[in-house]
Design a protein around this motif. Structure first.
Motif: not given
Length: 334
Positions: A275-292
């Motif tokens: 999700t868009s929040f996962s890319a925020l610098r404060r979060v920077s979450l490793t995640t699995v991308d779905q082609p939304r």
């Protein structure tokens, strides 16, 4: 102030109401001069055609219904963006509502959508019983996103949750992790595939799966982590968490940080959805991308194929996810 009508537009343009109707329906029988006069009058008056009235009058609809399972989850916002773009290109409008992850509320929301006499309906990760979905499909074409179906009258668009979970586990194993726990998505429609993929990937590496009961919410992520820290010794604590979705991961991270644990130095965290929040610098979450966006586009295409009578066999779109490594994963602590 009263809403301007077709009669108002006709009076301003100096033409008949019938001619205004022809212009608004893009009839080729109208001269360019009169067409421009009507469009100018409509623009000056701020006239907006009543989509539902037009549909009832013509016995066709340019409305597509969309029911969202959970408005708080940013994943659905991205899918809707894909839906909206594809629908607009095809000349359709979207009507949206939410069922708030409740079967009862979703039934009411679906009834409300069907009252608009839509050309078709897209259901985003619904928790509705299959019988309610089947009944809706007898009224108009139905496409499910992020939920499977065996109904021949219903089309589906999903990502490969088994493969996506395997990507998460493979990433963590490559970093050296052996104790990897999965925060389960509970009753969510995507949870079973992600849980299965996690178990298979762990067993493929000779590792013991540890599934922690949870849900696809931040509150559930916090609760699961607090229970884990209260019941598992430091020596047995997982060095990595694979969470059911990003929202769940945000809650898990919050609880871990409140307990003084550093991410990823003390424990790594992986989400799912990108999700868009996962890319925020404060979060920077490793995640699995779905082609939304692609999921939304395919859902509209499948729906319109049914609407136009181009296909009767069910469409089963299964998209491939990808891993997005960021700052919440690293080597396990020594």
């Amino acid at each position: 102030m009263a809403r301007p009508t077709m009669e108002d537009v006709a009076a301003r343009a100096g033409v008949s109401r019938a001619l205004v109707s022809l212009v608004l329906n893009n009839s080729p029988k109208v001269s360019d001069r009169r067409r421009q006069a009507v469009l100018t009058a409509a623009d000056e008056l701020g006239y907006q055609p009543h989509v539902m009235a037009r549909a009832l009058a013509s016995r066709t609809s340019t409305v597509l219904g969309v029911m969202v399972s959970d408005l708080r989850n940013a994943f659905f916002a991205d899918v809707i963006e894909g839906l909206e773009g594809a629908a607009r290109e095809a000349g359709f409008e979207l009507v949206l509502n939410s069922g708030s992850r409740s079967p009862g509320r979703e039934k009411a929301a679906l009834r409300n959508l069907l009252s608009f006499h839509p050309a078709g309906v897209v259901l985003l990760s619904p928790v509705l019983p299959a019988s309610a979905i089947e009944a809706a499909a007898r009224t108009c074409p139905v496409v499910l996103v992020s939920r499977g179906s065996r109904l021949s009258t219903v089309d589906t668009v999903n990502d490969d949750g088994v493969a996506g979970s395997a990507l998460a586990v493979e990433h963590l194993v490559s970093l050296g992790h052996r104790r990897i726990a999965h925060l389960d998505g509970g009753t969510a429609t995507t949870a079973a595939a992600r849980r299965r993929g996690y178990r298979l990937a762990m067993k493929a590496h000779g590792l013991t799966p540890v599934v922690l009961p949870s849900e696809h919410t931040d509150t559930a992520g916090e609760k699961a982590v607090r229970h884990l820290l209260d019941t598992v010794s430091r020596a047995e604590r997982p060095t990595a968490l694979f969470c059911g979705n990003d929202f769940n991961a945000f809650g898990a991270i919050s609880a871990l940080e409140e307990e003084g644990l550093r991410i990823p130095e003390d424990i790594s965290v992986v989400g799912y959805d990108n999700t868009s929040f996962s890319a925020l610098r404060r979060v920077s979450l490793t995640t699995v991308d779905q082609p939304r966006l692609e999921m939304g586009r395919l859902a509209i295409e499948a729906l319109l194929e049914r609407v136009r009578g181009e296909r009767t066999a069910p469409a089963r779109h299964l998209l491939h996810p990808s891993l997005v490594p960021r700052g919440t994963t690293g080597a396990p602590p020594n």
